[in-house]
Write a protein that holds these residues in place. Structure first.
Motif, PDB file in Angstrom:
ATOM      1  N   GLN A 172     -26.340   2.990  55.123  1.00 44.69           N
ATOM      2  CA  GLN A 172     -27.064   3.286  56.359  1.00 44.69           C
ATOM      3  C   GLN A 172     -28.397   2.551  56.483  1.00 44.69           C
ATOM      4  O   GLN A 172     -28.899   2.368  57.597  1.00 44.69           O
ATOM      5  CB  GLN A 172     -27.291   4.797  56.473  1.00 44.69           C
ATOM      6  CG  GLN A 172     -26.006   5.589  56.621  1.00 44.69           C
ATOM      7  CD  GLN A 172     -26.243   7.083  56.806  1.00 44.69           C
ATOM      8  OE1 GLN A 172     -27.387   7.548  56.806  1.00 44.69           O
ATOM      9  NE2 GLN A 172     -25.170   7.843  56.946  1.00 44.69           N
ATOM     10  N   GLU A 173     -28.988   2.128  55.359  1.00 46.93           N
ATOM     11  CA  GLU A 173     -30.281   1.452  55.406  1.00 46.93           C
ATOM     12  C   GLU A 173     -30.112   0.001  55.877  1.00 46.93           C
ATOM     13  O   GLU A 173     -29.492  -0.822  55.205  1.00 46.93           O
ATOM     14  CB  GLU A 173     -30.935   1.468  54.018  1.00 46.93           C
ATOM     15  CG  GLU A 173     -32.202   0.628  53.914  1.00 46.93           C
ATOM     16  CD  GLU A 173     -33.235   0.967  54.966  1.00 46.93           C
ATOM     17  OE1 GLU A 173     -33.537   0.083  55.800  1.00 46.93           O
ATOM     18  OE2 GLU A 173     -33.716   2.109  54.982  1.00 46.93           O
ATOM     19  N   THR A 174     -30.644  -0.301  57.053  1.00 47.61           N
ATOM     20  CA  THR A 174     -30.509  -1.646  57.623  1.00 47.61           C
ATOM     21  C   THR A 174     -31.840  -2.273  58.002  1.00 47.61           C
ATOM     22  O   THR A 174     -31.871  -3.407  58.486  1.00 47.61           O
ATOM     23  CB  THR A 174     -29.607  -1.601  58.876  1.00 47.61           C
ATOM     24  OG1 THR A 174     -30.177  -0.683  59.830  1.00 47.61           O
ATOM     25  CG2 THR A 174     -28.193  -1.165  58.524  1.00 47.61           C
ATOM     26  N   ASP A 175     -32.933  -1.572  57.800  1.00 48.04           N
ATOM     27  CA  ASP A 175     -34.239  -2.066  58.254  1.00 48.04           C
ATOM     28  C   ASP A 175     -35.030  -2.792  57.167  1.00 48.04           C
ATOM     29  O   ASP A 175     -35.826  -3.685  57.482  1.00 48.04           O
ATOM     30  CB  ASP A 175     -35.085  -0.901  58.797  1.00 48.04           C
ATOM     31  CG  ASP A 175     -34.480  -0.286  60.048  1.00 48.04           C
ATOM     32  OD1 ASP A 175     -33.796  -1.009  60.792  1.00 48.04           O
ATOM     33  OD2 ASP A 175     -34.672   0.932  60.262  1.00 48.04           O
ATOM     34  N   LEU A 176     -34.841  -2.431  55.926  1.00 45.91           N
ATOM     35  CA  LEU A 176     -35.635  -3.017  54.857  1.00 45.91           C
ATOM     36  C   LEU A 176     -35.249  -4.479  54.600  1.00 45.91           C
ATOM     37  O   LEU A 176     -34.075  -4.853  54.750  1.00 45.91           O
ATOM     38  CB  LEU A 176     -35.432  -2.236  53.557  1.00 45.91           C
ATOM     39  CG  LEU A 176     -36.071  -0.845  53.451  1.00 45.91           C
ATOM     40  CD1 LEU A 176     -35.665  -0.197  52.139  1.00 45.91           C
ATOM     41  CD2 LEU A 176     -37.586  -0.944  53.561  1.00 45.91           C
ATOM     42  N   PRO A 177     -36.217  -5.316  54.206  1.00 43.85           N
ATOM     43  CA  PRO A 177     -35.868  -6.665  53.739  1.00 43.85           C
ATOM     44  C   PRO A 177     -34.897  -6.561  52.573  1.00 43.85           C
ATOM     45  O   PRO A 177     -35.036  -5.682  51.714  1.00 43.85           O
ATOM     46  CB  PRO A 177     -37.212  -7.239  53.295  1.00 43.85           C
ATOM     47  CG  PRO A 177     -38.238  -6.464  54.054  1.00 43.85           C
ATOM     48  CD  PRO A 177     -37.673  -5.078  54.190  1.00 43.85           C
ATOM     49  N   ILE A 178     -33.915  -7.437  52.533  1.00 45.27           N
ATOM     50  CA  ILE A 178     -32.870  -7.360  51.517  1.00 45.27           C
ATOM     51  C   ILE A 178     -33.416  -7.383  50.087  1.00 45.27           C
ATOM     52  O   ILE A 178     -32.953  -6.610  49.229  1.00 45.27           O
ATOM     53  CB  ILE A 178     -31.841  -8.487  51.723  1.00 45.27           C
ATOM     54  CG1 ILE A 178     -31.072  -8.261  53.032  1.00 45.27           C
ATOM     55  CG2 ILE A 178     -30.856  -8.548  50.561  1.00 45.27           C
ATOM     56  CD1 ILE A 178     -30.314  -6.948  53.089  1.00 45.27           C
ATOM     57  N   THR A 208     -27.533  -8.092  42.158  1.00 45.90           N
ATOM     58  CA  THR A 208     -27.073  -9.460  42.396  1.00 45.90           C
ATOM     59  C   THR A 208     -26.075  -9.498  43.545  1.00 45.90           C
ATOM     60  O   THR A 208     -26.139 -10.367  44.418  1.00 45.90           O
ATOM     61  CB  THR A 208     -26.418 -10.034  41.117  1.00 45.90           C
ATOM     62  OG1 THR A 208     -27.407 -10.136  40.094  1.00 45.90           O
ATOM     63  CG2 THR A 208     -25.811 -11.399  41.371  1.00 45.90           C
ATOM     64  N   TYR A 209     -25.151  -8.543  43.549  1.00 42.35           N
ATOM     65  CA  TYR A 209     -24.139  -8.504  44.603  1.00 42.35           C
ATOM     66  C   TYR A 209     -24.765  -8.195  45.959  1.00 42.35           C
ATOM     67  O   TYR A 209     -24.403  -8.797  46.975  1.00 42.35           O
ATOM     68  CB  TYR A 209     -23.080  -7.458  44.269  1.00 42.35           C
ATOM     69  CG  TYR A 209     -21.935  -7.412  45.253  1.00 42.35           C
ATOM     70  CD1 TYR A 209     -21.063  -8.487  45.390  1.00 42.35           C
ATOM     71  CD2 TYR A 209     -21.723  -6.289  46.062  1.00 42.35           C
ATOM     72  CE1 TYR A 209     -20.008  -8.455  46.291  1.00 42.35           C
ATOM     73  CE2 TYR A 209     -20.671  -6.256  46.964  1.00 42.35           C
ATOM     74  CZ  TYR A 209     -19.821  -7.337  47.071  1.00 42.35           C
ATOM     75  OH  TYR A 209     -18.784  -7.309  47.975  1.00 42.35           O
ATOM     76  N   MET A 210     -25.694  -7.279  45.985  1.00 41.32           N
ATOM     77  CA  MET A 210     -26.353  -6.929  47.233  1.00 41.32           C
ATOM     78  C   MET A 210     -27.081  -8.136  47.825  1.00 41.32           C
ATOM     79  O   MET A 210     -27.025  -8.383  49.036  1.00 41.32           O
ATOM     80  CB  MET A 210     -27.332  -5.779  46.999  1.00 41.32           C
ATOM     81  CG  MET A 210     -27.944  -5.203  48.263  1.00 41.32           C
ATOM     82  SD  MET A 210     -28.952  -3.742  47.913  1.00 41.32           S
ATOM     83  CE  MET A 210     -27.680  -2.568  47.459  1.00 41.32           C
ATOM     84  N   LEU A 211     -27.737  -8.898  46.969  1.00 42.85           N
ATOM     85  CA  LEU A 211     -28.423 -10.107  47.422  1.00 42.85           C
ATOM     86  C   LEU A 211     -27.415 -11.142  47.931  1.00 42.85           C
ATOM     87  O   LEU A 211     -27.637 -11.787  48.957  1.00 42.85           O
ATOM     88  CB  LEU A 211     -29.259 -10.705  46.287  1.00 42.85           C
ATOM     89  CG  LEU A 211     -30.476  -9.884  45.833  1.00 42.85           C
ATOM     90  CD1 LEU A 211     -31.070 -10.487  44.569  1.00 42.85           C
ATOM     91  CD2 LEU A 211     -31.527  -9.830  46.937  1.00 42.85           C
ATOM     92  N   SER A 212     -26.315 -11.302  47.220  1.00 47.13           N
ATOM     93  CA  SER A 212     -25.338 -12.322  47.612  1.00 47.13           C
ATOM     94  C   SER A 212     -24.647 -11.983  48.922  1.00 47.13           C
ATOM     95  O   SER A 212     -24.347 -12.873  49.718  1.00 47.13           O
ATOM     96  CB  SER A 212     -24.290 -12.509  46.501  1.00 47.13           C
ATOM     97  OG  SER A 212     -23.441 -11.385  46.396  1.00 47.13           O
ATOM     98  N   LEU A 213     -24.399 -10.691  49.175  1.00 47.31           N
ATOM     99  CA  LEU A 213     -23.767 -10.297  50.441  1.00 47.31           C
ATOM    100  C   LEU A 213     -24.596 -10.724  51.639  1.00 47.31           C
ATOM    101  O   LEU A 213     -24.057 -11.027  52.708  1.00 47.31           O
ATOM    102  CB  LEU A 213     -23.572  -8.776  50.474  1.00 47.31           C
ATOM    103  CG  LEU A 213     -22.358  -8.187  49.771  1.00 47.31           C
ATOM    104  CD1 LEU A 213     -22.357  -6.672  49.916  1.00 47.31           C
ATOM    105  CD2 LEU A 213     -21.057  -8.768  50.315  1.00 47.31           C
ATOM    106  N   ALA A 214     -25.920 -10.740  51.456  1.00 42.46           N
ATOM    107  CA  ALA A 214     -26.824 -11.112  52.548  1.00 42.46           C
ATOM    108  C   ALA A 214     -27.294 -12.557  52.416  1.00 42.46           C
ATOM    109  O   ALA A 214     -28.259 -12.956  53.074  1.00 42.46           O
ATOM    110  CB  ALA A 214     -28.029 -10.174  52.563  1.00 42.46           C
TER     111      ALA A 214
END
Length: 371
Positions: A172-178, A208-214
């Protein structure tokens, strides 16, 4: 729902701007495909080595590189299993990124199962959260020197609820910088400590995965873990943030997560700047970057072929490196794929190799040797 609290600092904002600057440089100065493949593989080996080193794995970088490139063997020691598992986990994340797989509880359980699998035979598809310990046994993270508890995680019975809350927040969190979101995610998974072991590796892999998705992975060229290893005391100190040992005494909802977030984005900024500098270096000096990317044994190979000044036979390489012919067979396939060498004789079976066209203009001076 999980609601992390922090205050933006000037340093945090400055590092975020530096990260964006480095991303732009890499996007504007693309590298040749062969160089990109080499950078990605080197970063993957480094992530594997340094993430497991943080947990006490004693294999050095060269040994890790050898283990992950060999076929799995039944008689591997635990340290080899550990690095091989992490390598497989990174491969899994790469495949899942292409599919755009979202982060869920099942995803984290599957990731941990790959990281923590042991022995031979059929592997579990998903891990289980930790269960109750034996009466009188305290589940805690202990200091290696004092053997005193550094951190006492939440009760096992609270883990499922906390993990559900955590993954809901990720969705649900979409506002924070990745970068900030990835920092918080790594911290929170470590804080919940949902597994008996492998929490640190899983948390770093998840970030690492969270960063790569974005598309914040610098095309897979970067490795944050090597910076953590160089500053392990700082890494743990910033994770601890001076909070109480017991989860329920304040760890469950820190008043300000800025110290850890600031540290995380600082490491990201340094790692990304390194990749950006490499891209700039390549744009002005193609030769020097190719040389910089060579492994020690590749430098030895290139020097030998320059000095020999003719196609060389596989048996000569076997004698040069003092390894089995099967090992040279594996290495030459990798070197051909990289473009370092190319076939110079034979049809069905290669009988000789010459220097690859992309490296043919190099001299001994380029390698750092006297002519």
């Amino acid at each position: 729902m999980f609601n992390p609290k922090f205050t933006y600092t000037n340093t945090m904002v400055s590092e975020l701007m530096s990260i964006e600057h480095s991303r732009a440089i890499v996007d504007l100065m693309p590298l040749p495909a062969t160089v990109e493949r080499d950078l990605i593989e080197k970063a993957k080996v480094k992530m594997t080595h340094y993430s497991t080193r943080i947990e006490g794995n004693l294999l050095d970088l060269e040994q890790v590189s050898r283990v992950v490139k060999q076929k799995p063997e039944k008689n591997r020691i635990a340290a080899e299993d550990e690095v091989r598992n992490y390598w497989e986990a990174l491969s899994f994340l790469s495949r899942e990124k292409k599919k755009g797989t979202p982060i869920t509880e099942d995803f984290i359980l599957q990731l941990h199962a790959i990281i923590y699998q042991h022995g031979t035979g059929r592997k579990a598809l998903k891990s289980r959260y930790r269960e109750a310990t034996e009466p009188g046994v305290l589940f805690a993270v202990f200091d290696n020197k004092t053997r005193q508890p550094e951190y006492i995680p939440p009760e096992y019975s609270d883990v499922p609820v906390l993990m559900d809350d955590f993954t809901t927040w990720i969705k649900q969190e979409t506002d924070l910088p990745i970068p900030i979101k990835a920092a918080i995610a790594a911290y929170q998974l470590l804080t919940i400590h949902p597994f008996e072991d492998g929490n640190g590796r899983t948390a770093r892999a998840l970030a690492t995965y969270m960063l790569s998705l974005a598309d914040y992975d610098m095309k897979g060229f970067q490795s944050l873990e090597e910076y953590y290893v160089e500053d392990l005391d700082g890494y743990y100190r910033h994770l601890q943030m001076g909070l109480p040992v017991l989860y329920y005494d304040g760890r469950h909802n820190p008043e300000n997560m800025a110290p850890w977030i600031e540290y995380f984005v600082k490491i990201m900024s340094l790692a990304y700047e390194k990749v950006a500098n490499l891209a700039k270096q390549f744009s002005t000096s193609n030769q020097h970057v190719l040389i910089a990317l060579l492994e020690p044994n590749e430098t030895t190979l290139l020097r030998f072929m320059i000095e020999t000044n003719r196609p060389v036979k596989p048996i000569e390489l076997t004698q040069l490196f003092q390894v089995h012919t099967r090992t040279i067979g594996k290495w030459t396939k990798q070197w051909v794929l990289k473009g370092l060498i190319e076939p110079a004789g034979g049809t069905k079976r290669i009988t000789a190799y010459r220097i690859g066209s992309g490296y043919s203009e190099f001299t001994l001076a380029d390698l750092g040797y006297k002519e």
